[in-house]
Structure formats: structure tokens, C-alpha cells
Design a protein around this motif. Sequence first.
Motif, PDB file in Angstrom:
ATOM      1  N   ASN A 113       0.830  -1.203   0.000  1.00 26.85           N
ATOM      2  CA  ASN A 113       0.000   0.000   0.000  1.00 26.85           C
ATOM      3  C   ASN A 113       0.866   1.256   0.000  1.00 26.85           C
ATOM      4  O   ASN A 113       1.823   1.353   0.773  1.00 26.85           O
ATOM      5  N   PRO A 114       0.530   2.259  -0.822  1.00 29.66           N
ATOM      6  CA  PRO A 114       1.267   3.528  -0.790  1.00 29.66           C
ATOM      7  C   PRO A 114       0.875   4.342   0.435  1.00 29.66           C
ATOM      8  O   PRO A 114      -0.241   4.215   0.948  1.00 29.66           O
ATOM      9  N   HIS A 116       0.385   8.172   1.650  1.00 30.89           N
ATOM     10  CA  HIS A 116       0.229   9.535   1.115  1.00 30.89           C
ATOM     11  C   HIS A 116       0.803  10.530   2.114  1.00 30.89           C
ATOM     12  O   HIS A 116       0.399  10.571   3.280  1.00 30.89           O
ATOM     13  N   SER A 121       4.699  13.962  -2.295  1.00 33.55           N
ATOM     14  CA  SER A 121       5.574  12.832  -2.624  1.00 33.55           C
ATOM     15  C   SER A 121       6.849  12.935  -1.810  1.00 33.55           C
ATOM     16  O   SER A 121       7.200  14.002  -1.286  1.00 33.55           O
ATOM     17  N   HIS A 195       4.592  11.609  -7.234  1.00 29.89           N
ATOM     18  CA  HIS A 195       3.678  10.721  -6.504  1.00 29.89           C
ATOM     19  C   HIS A 195       3.174   9.594  -7.399  1.00 29.89           C
ATOM     20  O   HIS A 195       2.891   8.489  -6.922  1.00 29.89           O
ATOM     21  N   SER A 199       3.981   5.635  -6.568  1.00 29.43           N
ATOM     22  CA  SER A 199       2.845   4.728  -6.363  1.00 29.43           C
ATOM     23  C   SER A 199       2.962   3.438  -7.162  1.00 29.43           C
ATOM     24  O   SER A 199       2.259   2.458  -6.879  1.00 29.43           O
TER      25      SER A 199
END
Length: 226
Positions: A113-114, A116, A121, A195, A199
Motif C-alpha cells: 500500500n502507498p 500519502h 511525494s 507521486h 505509487s
Amino acid sequence: MKIGIIGGTGPQGLGIAKRLAIAGEDVIVGSRKEEKALTVVGEANEEIKEHNPKELVGMANEDAAAAADVLILTVPLQAQSATLKTIKENAKGKVLLDATVPLETAIGGPVSNPLHINPGSAAERAAKILKDADVKVVAAFNNISNSHLANIPDPIECDCLICGDDKEAKEIASDIIEKIPGLRSIDIGPLNKAHLIESITPLLIGMNIKFKSHYGGFRITGIDFE
């Protein structure tokens, strides 16, 4: 040109270092502690000696940043900010390729999972930290797996996406990336696109887990980049 791998004793940094040394580049492997850098570099030089590389050199991160012309940051998200602040004075005016990937593992979540973060970023956060030092930050190497890098001497048949706000810095980054056989560097635009690149890594990690692989990568097709 001397290339300094900041936080370079982990799998990603060492993989990049070995690949570039085999390509004939002068590479300095940095670590928080010089002793660790020297130990890891000694072992790495022995491992790749059959490929006639330039000899890797080990230093503390601060010294590596001072001695190198171009820097590559390969640390976990948790160490990014502190490491950048440590090398800031010695990185003035240089180009820094940031391979940091924000993953939920930083807060105890899944590796696929990224995470945030602000200001959007990890690469933009690096640029903010280093702004006063006039460091040109390029997001790079984020989507190239450690397993691919370690699989020497096989070429890495993948595209490496990069982005940044300085044209010359991105050209330098592309030249370094394409020293590694099989890799193609693709510039996707300004740093605020980082970003998107960052991802991709958790997506590839998730695919590797699902399909029981270590070599997930991709090629972009249908576009003429010439």
C-alpha cells in the motif's frame, strides 16, 4: 563523474552501486556509519570482481555527499528526512536522485500500500528540505526492483520513470540510469508527478506477492520517445 549512493548499504543502494561500478563508473557507497560502509563495500567488491568493475569506495554519508558529483538517495521513508538534513551542507548545488518510496510499512501497514504524505511525494519533500542548498532533485529508480538490480550480470528489461524540475538534472539522471544494461529512462515531467512514480512500486510489490515473483517491472509501449 563520481556518484555517491547515500544510504547505499541496503539492497537497493548496493544493487545500484554494483551495477554502476561494473559499468565503469566511480561509485562511493555511503552509510550512517563509515565502518559499515567499509565492511559492506569490501564484501561487494569481492562479489563483483569477476566483472572487472571500478572498485567501490565506502564512506560515511556526509563524506560521500562531499566527495561525489551526483548523489543517489536509497533509504527507507523513515530515514529520508534525517539523512537529507545530515548531508545538506555537503550536497550544495548538486543533483540528487531520490529513490525513496512512501509505503504503509512506515506506519505498520502493508508493504503493497502507498503512503500519502505532504507535500505530495517523497521526492517533493526532499526538494523542500534541500531547497536552501540549491540541490536539483529528480525522482528516479523508484520502480526498479532490488531483485532485478541484484541479478548481475543479466540486463534489467524495464523502463525507469523519472521526473524533476531541472532539465539538465534529468539528463544527468537518465545518463546514469542507462549505464545499467536493459534500463530505459523515461522523463514524465516536473517533480509534482513524483507521486505517480512512487505509487508504482507498491503496485509492483503487490503483483510480485500475488504471482510469487521478485521481478515485477514494466515497459511503456506505443509512444515514440525519440
